[in-house]
Write a protein that holds these residues in place. Structure first.
Motif, PDB file in Angstrom:
ATOM      1  N   LYS A  16       0.916  -1.202   0.122  1.00 18.82           N
ATOM      2  CA  LYS A  16       0.101  -0.020   0.166  1.00 18.82           C
ATOM      3  C   LYS A  16       0.800   1.215  -0.154  1.00 18.82           C
ATOM      4  O   LYS A  16       1.962   1.143   0.104  1.00 18.82           O
ATOM      5  N   THR A  17       0.253   2.363  -0.166  1.00 22.20           N
ATOM      6  CA  THR A  17       0.820   3.569  -0.248  1.00 22.20           C
ATOM      7  C   THR A  17       0.720   4.633   1.221  1.00 22.20           C
ATOM      8  O   THR A  17      -0.573   4.530   1.299  1.00 22.20           O
ATOM      9  N   ILE A  18       1.874   5.102   1.692  1.00 21.10           N
ATOM     10  CA  ILE A  18       1.700   6.080   2.769  1.00 21.10           C
ATOM     11  C   ILE A  18       2.010   7.156   2.154  1.00 21.10           C
ATOM     12  O   ILE A  18       3.090   7.354   1.437  1.00 21.10           O
ATOM     13  N   GLY A  19       1.364   8.241   2.523  1.00 22.58           N
ATOM     14  CA  GLY A  19       1.819   9.789   2.139  1.00 22.58           C
ATOM     15  C   GLY A  19       2.288  10.647   3.545  1.00 22.58           C
ATOM     16  O   GLY A  19       1.037  10.572   4.454  1.00 22.58           O
ATOM     17  N   LEU A  20       3.041  10.969   3.527  1.00 25.50           N
ATOM     18  CA  LEU A  20       3.660  11.973   4.490  1.00 25.50           C
ATOM     19  C   LEU A  20       3.589  13.473   4.183  1.00 25.50           C
ATOM     20  O   LEU A  20       4.102  13.863   3.432  1.00 25.50           O
TER      21      LEU A  20
END
Length: 307
Positions: free
Chosen positions: A143-147
Motif C-alpha cells: 500500500k501507499t503511505i503519504g507523509l
C-alpha cells in the motif's frame, strides 16, 4: 543565571536531576505539572530561564515575570502555548527543541497505522465486553503511505514504512529529496495514499490545513494518522468523514483540546484509535529532551555545553 522547570512531571523531574552536573546554572524544579498561567510569576520568582513542558504563557503573564529572559520550551510546538514574537518584544527569547523524539514519535505513528489497519482497538474493546469480535483488516504491504510534511519524524516513518514494503509519498512546503521517497503535490498525495500521516508544525499557514475539502480529496476508506498537532485538522470534518466511511479509520495522538473533554464525539466512534499525546514518551526521548534543555540553559548562561 537561575532556571526554573515550571511544570515538571515525576518522570522529567527525575531525568533533570540525573542529568544535571556540577557547575550548571542553578535549577529549581517545580513538581507541579498542572500549574496554571496565573501561578507562573510566583513559581518563577527571580528565575531568568523558564523551562516549560505544557504550561500556557500568555504575554500578559510573562510581562509580570520581571527577571525572565529566556523560555526553553520542551518541544517544537511553542506557538500552541505562547506567542514567541510578543515575548521577543518583551526581551524574552523562546528556544525550542527539535529532533529529541523523532524515532519515538515515528514508532507511535507506525503503531497507530497498524492498529487502525487491523482493527485492534475495536476488537480489544469488544472482547473485553464478552464479544468474540472478528473484523476484516487492511493489508499494508504494497500500500501507499503519504507523509504530509517531511522532517526528522517523517524520515523515520519513511524508513519504517519502506521496511514494511510500502510505497512512500511525501509533500513538503519547501523542496526536499530523500532516498526511496517520491515527493509529489499535496493533492496527488491525498488522492493516491491509503494512509495519510501528518508531520507538520502548527502555525498560521498549517492550522486547519486538513480541511473538509482536503478530506474529500482523499482516497475513499483512507486511514488518517496524526501525531503532530490536533489543530492541523478540521476536527468536525474529520468526524463527519469517519461517520460516513469516507475515512476508514483515524489513529490520533493529538487533539484540538487537550486533555480531550468528556463526552467528545470521538469516544463514540469505533473506527478511531486514540492515544493521549504520548508519542514522544520513551526513556530515550526524555533523556534527549532534558539534555537539550539543560544545554540551552548552559549556553544562555555562558557556560557552554561541553562535557
Amino acid at each position: 543565571m537561575k532556571a526554573v522547570f515550571l511544570d515538571a512531571n515525576p518522570t522529567l523531574a527525575a531525568v533533570a536531576e540525573r542529568l544535571r552536573r556540577a557547575g550548571d546554572p542553578e535549577l529549581v524544579i517545580n513538581r507541579q505539572p498542572d500549574i496554571t498561567p496565573d501561578q507562573v510569576p510566583a513559581a518563577l520568582g527571580d528565575g531568568e530561564i523558564a523551562i516549560i513542558d505544557h504550561t500556557h504563557l500568555p504575554t500578559g503573564i510573562a510581562r509580570q515575570c520581571k527577571a525572565l529572559k529566556h523560555v526553553v520550551f520542551l518541544g517544537t510546538g511553542a506557538r500552541s502555548y505562547m506567542n514567541p514574537e510578543e515575548l521577543g518584544g518583551l526581551g524574552i527569547e523562546v528556544h525550542i527543541i527539535k529532533g529529541y523524539g523523532d524515532t519515538a514519535v515515528a514508532e507511535c505513528a507506525f503503531a497507530l497505522m497498524w492498529a487502525a489497519a487491523k482493527g485492534l482497538a475495536k476488537m480489544d474493546r469488544g472482547m473485553r465486553a464478552g464479544n468474540w469480535l472478528r473484523t476484516d483488516a487492511v493489508q499494508l504491504t504494497g500500500k501507499t503511505i503519504g507523509l504530509v510534511g517531511f522532517g526528522g519524524i517523517a524520515a523515520e516513518v519513511a524508513r519504517l514504512a519502506q521496511g514494511a514494503g510500502m510505497k512512500v509519498l511525501a509533500w513538503n512546503r519547501s523542496p526536499k529529496s530523500h532516498p526511496g521517497v517520491e515527493f509529489v503535490e499535496l493533492d496527488a498525495l491525498l488522492a493516491q495514499s491509503h494512509v495519510v500521516s501528518l508531520h507538520l508544525l502548527l502555525n498560521d499557514e498549517t492550522r486547519g490545513m486538513i480541511s473538509a475539502q482536503r478530506i474529500a480529496a482523499m482516497r475513499d476508506g483512507a486511514i488518517l494518522i496524526n501525531t503532530a498537532r490536533g489543530a492541523l485538522v478540521d476536527e468536525a470534518a474529520m468526524i463527519a468523514a469517519l461517520k460516513s466511511g469516507k475515512l476508514g479509520h483515524a489513529g490520533l495522538d493529538v487533539y484540538e483540546v487537550e486533555p480531550m473533554p468528556a463526552q467528545h464525539p470521538l469516544y463514540e466512534l469505533d473506527n478511531v484509535t486514540l492515544s493521549a499525546h504520548s508519542a514522544f514518551r520513551t526513556p530515550e526521548a526524555s533523556d534527549n529532551l532534558i539534555q537539550a534543555a539543560l544545554n540551552h540553559c548552559r549556553r544562555v548562561s555562558g557556560q557552554g555545553t561541553q562535557q
